[in-house]
Design a protein around this motif. Structure first.
Motif, PDB file in Angstrom:
ATOM      1  N   ASP A  78       0.873  -1.177   0.000  1.00 25.85           N
ATOM      2  CA  ASP A  78       0.000   0.000   0.000  1.00 25.85           C
ATOM      3  C   ASP A  78       0.904   1.218   0.000  1.00 25.85           C
ATOM      4  N   CYS A  79       1.109   1.828  -1.186  1.00 26.81           N
ATOM      5  CA  CYS A  79       2.045   2.943  -1.315  1.00 26.81           C
ATOM      6  C   CYS A  79       1.538   4.207  -0.631  1.00 26.81           C
ATOM      7  N   LYS A  80       0.232   4.367  -0.528  1.00 28.62           N
ATOM      8  CA  LYS A  80      -0.317   5.563   0.113  1.00 28.62           C
ATOM      9  C   LYS A  80       0.041   5.583   1.597  1.00 28.62           C
ATOM     10  N   GLN A  81      -0.064   4.438   2.254  1.00 25.22           N
ATOM     11  CA  GLN A  81       0.291   4.354   3.670  1.00 25.22           C
ATOM     12  C   GLN A  81       1.753   3.995   3.893  1.00 25.22           C
ATOM     13  N   MET A  82       2.429   3.557   2.821  1.00 22.76           N
ATOM     14  CA  MET A  82       3.796   3.063   2.927  1.00 22.76           C
ATOM     15  C   MET A  82       3.880   1.869   3.871  1.00 22.76           C
ATOM     16  N   ASN A  83       2.933   0.934   3.701  1.00 21.86           N
ATOM     17  CA  ASN A  83       2.907  -0.276   4.508  1.00 21.86           C
ATOM     18  C   ASN A  83       2.869  -1.510   3.625  1.00 21.86           C
ATOM     19  N   ILE A  84       3.431  -2.588   4.132  1.00 21.67           N
ATOM     20  CA  ILE A  84       3.309  -3.902   3.514  1.00 21.67           C
ATOM     21  C   ILE A  84       2.463  -4.761   4.446  1.00 21.67           C
ATOM     22  N   PHE A  85       1.317  -5.214   3.949  1.00 26.62           N
ATOM     23  CA  PHE A  85       0.393  -6.024   4.745  1.00 26.62           C
ATOM     24  C   PHE A  85       0.479  -7.481   4.310  1.00 26.62           C
ATOM     25  N   VAL A  86       0.346  -8.383   5.270  1.00 24.86           N
ATOM     26  CA  VAL A  86       0.274  -9.812   4.969  1.00 24.86           C
ATOM     27  C   VAL A  86      -1.050 -10.339   5.511  1.00 24.86           C
ATOM     28  N   PHE A  93      -6.114 -11.155   8.894  1.00 20.37           N
ATOM     29  CA  PHE A  93      -4.908 -10.330   8.947  1.00 20.37           C
ATOM     30  C   PHE A  93      -3.804 -11.054   9.687  1.00 20.37           C
ATOM     31  N   ARG A  94      -2.590 -11.081   9.105  1.00 17.61           N
ATOM     32  CA  ARG A  94      -1.452 -11.731   9.747  1.00 17.61           C
ATOM     33  C   ARG A  94      -0.507 -10.709  10.378  1.00 17.61           C
ATOM     34  N   CYS A  95      -0.017  -9.750   9.593  1.00 19.95           N
ATOM     35  CA  CYS A  95       0.955  -8.806  10.155  1.00 19.95           C
ATOM     36  C   CYS A  95       1.213  -7.651   9.191  1.00 19.95           C
ATOM     37  N   ILE A  96       1.848  -6.607   9.728  1.00 20.38           N
ATOM     38  CA  ILE A  96       2.464  -5.558   8.928  1.00 20.38           C
ATOM     39  C   ILE A  96       3.955  -5.852   8.896  1.00 20.38           C
ATOM     40  N   VAL A  97       4.556  -5.727   7.733  1.00 21.32           N
ATOM     41  CA  VAL A  97       5.974  -6.047   7.571  1.00 21.32           C
ATOM     42  C   VAL A  97       6.816  -4.815   7.890  1.00 21.32           C
ATOM     43  N   GLY A  98       7.762  -4.979   8.822  1.00 21.70           N
ATOM     44  CA  GLY A  98       8.654  -3.889   9.173  1.00 21.70           C
ATOM     45  C   GLY A  98       8.032  -2.918  10.161  1.00 21.70           C
ATOM     46  N   LYS A  99       8.868  -2.072  10.730  1.00 20.08           N
ATOM     47  CA  LYS A  99       8.424  -1.062  11.688  1.00 20.08           C
ATOM     48  C   LYS A  99       8.758   0.311  11.144  1.00 20.08           C
ATOM     49  N   LYS A 100       7.733   1.160  11.060  1.00 21.66           N
ATOM     50  CA  LYS A 100       7.925   2.495  10.502  1.00 21.66           C
ATOM     51  C   LYS A 100       8.568   3.415  11.532  1.00 21.66           C
ATOM     52  N   GLY A 139       6.790 -11.242   8.889  1.00 21.07           N
ATOM     53  CA  GLY A 139       7.263  -9.893   9.166  1.00 21.07           C
ATOM     54  C   GLY A 139       8.592  -9.809   9.875  1.00 21.07           C
ATOM     55  N   ASN A 140       9.291 -10.927  10.026  1.00 15.06           N
ATOM     56  CA  ASN A 140      10.588 -10.919  10.706  1.00 15.06           C
ATOM     57  C   ASN A 140      11.696 -10.499   9.743  1.00 15.06           C
ATOM     58  N   LEU A 141      12.535  -9.571  10.196  1.00 19.87           N
ATOM     59  CA  LEU A 141      13.644  -9.104   9.372  1.00 19.87           C
ATOM     60  C   LEU A 141      14.719 -10.171   9.287  1.00 19.87           C
ATOM     61  N   ILE A 142      15.110 -10.547   8.059  1.00 18.78           N
ATOM     62  CA  ILE A 142      16.133 -11.563   7.835  1.00 18.78           C
ATOM     63  C   ILE A 142      17.489 -10.902   7.617  1.00 18.78           C
ATOM     64  N   LEU A 143      17.516  -9.915   6.756  1.00 17.19           N
ATOM     65  CA  LEU A 143      18.754  -9.187   6.469  1.00 17.19           C
ATOM     66  C   LEU A 143      18.417  -7.903   5.721  1.00 17.19           C
ATOM     67  N   LYS A 144      19.416  -7.058   5.533  1.00 16.27           N
ATOM     68  CA  LYS A 144      19.266  -5.870   4.703  1.00 16.27           C
ATOM     69  C   LYS A 144      20.571  -5.621   3.959  1.00 16.27           C
ATOM     70  N   THR A 145      20.466  -5.027   2.789  1.00 19.87           N
ATOM     71  CA  THR A 145      21.651  -4.752   1.984  1.00 19.87           C
ATOM     72  C   THR A 145      22.353  -3.504   2.502  1.00 19.87           C
ATOM     73  N   LYS A 146      23.514  -3.246   1.958  1.00 17.17           N
ATOM     74  CA  LYS A 146      24.193  -1.979   2.210  1.00 17.17           C
ATOM     75  C   LYS A 146      23.443  -0.856   1.486  1.00 17.17           C
ATOM     76  N   LYS A 147      23.697   0.363   1.877  1.00 15.47           N
ATOM     77  CA  LYS A 147      23.114   1.504   1.184  1.00 15.47           C
ATOM     78  C   LYS A 147      23.725   1.609  -0.204  1.00 15.47           C
TER      79      LYS A 147
END
Length: 381
Positions: A78-86, A93-100, A139-147
């Motif tokens: 959902d780009c308007k809210q900037m959320n990823i829903f599962v 409803f299962r979860c929102i992915v990530g923490k804003k 919604g659990n963070l596994i990893l993230k890339t470098k900037k």
């Protein structure tokens, strides 16, 4: 006799040239809008199921910009809210992915997402940090890339790395490449394609889709869809006849004034978006392309087996008992997923659907996923 042999050789050369021309752009999809031919949904689908998405304080949807279906859930951007829903497959409803937020491992702006069926991982691009976060479907963070130093609008993950749609020139893409292949940490530019000037039209919506295990790319300054791999090869070309935008001329332009002059007043068709495909169908939208006037949107389905083209301008279509939006949100070889916004229904229809689904629906409820089963697959509902 010699003349006959010479004629035969020339004929073969001519045929080979035609085959080369065809292979250089992939399958040509000729689209005429003089006589609109609407798609009869019954020709494509043999059954339908409705999945109401649960509405809670945490799961109120503003828009569904991108949708993936896994074997256990739906993943929605959902780009308007900037959320990823599962949501689970039953719509709960299962979860929102990530923490804003602005803290460690938090995000501000999701730019695009990609779901890997093989890895069962959600890839999400954070625009301001310019890195990709990877989550599981809980919604659990596994990893993230470098900037990354390369700015981009959308992306897809492949075994070769990340293909990204850019169009931002400064300071690391001075040739204005639309498509770049970056390594898995988004640091190294491995390959680049389709340079253009910065003023040429760009989009923030996704320019990639997946079909039958392959990844595809398209972008605003072209009417060709490309298949991605070790080589980037044309998959299909959308041809609007005399109303096709002069793409080859546009990508060579140096001044925005010339660009505006070319588009203004010619009634071109183009601006391909929301493209999806499976083994039998290509679905996409296009529009009038002009300056200083409203544009008309067209919804198109193309049958890859028999070459039939179906085009309509009405955003909603009747199927089963209720209208659905024509824009496909998900397509594979088994199903197509459309949206039914409850607010478009009359009170009586809303009541009937509530009773049918055993869910209390109001015009403010979340959109309902309309799961349409393609005819070659028989499903028990």
């Amino acid at each position: 006799m010699k003349l006959n042999i010479l004629f035969f050789i020339l004929l073969l050369l001519s045929c080979n040239r035609k085959n080369e021309e065809l292979s250089s752009v992939g399958r040509i999809i000729n689209i005429g809008i003089q006589n609109l031919h609407s798609l009869n949904m019954i020709e494509v689908y043999d059954s339908v199921n409705y999945v109401p998405l649960e509405l809670t304080e945490k799961s109120l949807l503003s828009n569904i910009d991108k949708l993936y279906k896994s074997d256990s859930c739906y993943i929605i951007l959902d780009c308007k809210q900037m959320n990823i829903f599962v949501y689970n497959l039953d719509g709960s409803f299962r979860c929102i992915v990530g923490k804003k937020g602005t803290g460690k491992d938090e995000y501000t702006y999701w730019n695009d997402i990609y779901y890997s069926q093989e890895e069962r991982r959600i890839y999400a691009h954070e625009r301001f940090q310019n890195r990709i976060y990877v989550y599981d479907t809980n919604g659990n963070l596994i990893l993230k890339t470098k900037k990354s130093k390369y700015q981009f609008n959308s992306f897809v993950k492949t075994s070769l790395g990340f293909f990204v749609y850019s169009c931002f020139k400064k300071p690391y893409n001075m040739d204005g490449y639309n498509l770049m292949l970056l390594d898995e940490e988004l640091q190294e530019l491995k390959k680049s394609y389709f340079p253009q000037e910065e003023f040429v039209n760009a989009v923030v919506s996704s320019t990639f889709f997946t079909s039958n295990g392959n990844e595809y790319f398209y972008y605003p300054s072209s009417n060709i869809v490309y298949k991605l791999g070790n080589e980037v090869t044309p998959y299909c070309k959308f041809d609007f006849g005399k109303r096709t935008m002069p793409y080859e001329e546009i990508i060579r332009l140096k001044y925005i004034e010339t660009y505006e002059q070319i588009l203004s007043g010619h009634g071109y068709l183009g601006d391909i978006r929301y493209c999806l495909a499976n083994e039998n169908w290509v679905s996409f939208q296009f529009s009038d392309t002009d300056f200083n006037r409203p544009v008309k949107n067209y919804y198109c389905m193309y049958n890859l087996k028999n070459g039939n083209v179906y085009v309509d301008t009405a955003p909603f279509v009747s199927f089963d008992m209720y209208p659905i939006h024509r824009c496909l949100k998900f397509l594979d070889n088994e199903i197509g997923i459309y949206l039914l916004p409850p607010y478009i229904l009359e009170k009586e229809s809303l009541k009937m659907l509530s009773e049918q689904l055993n869910v209390q629906l109001t015009e403010d409820s979340n959109p309902i996923l309309v799961i349409c089963y393609l005819k070659k697959y028989k499903h028990e509902i």
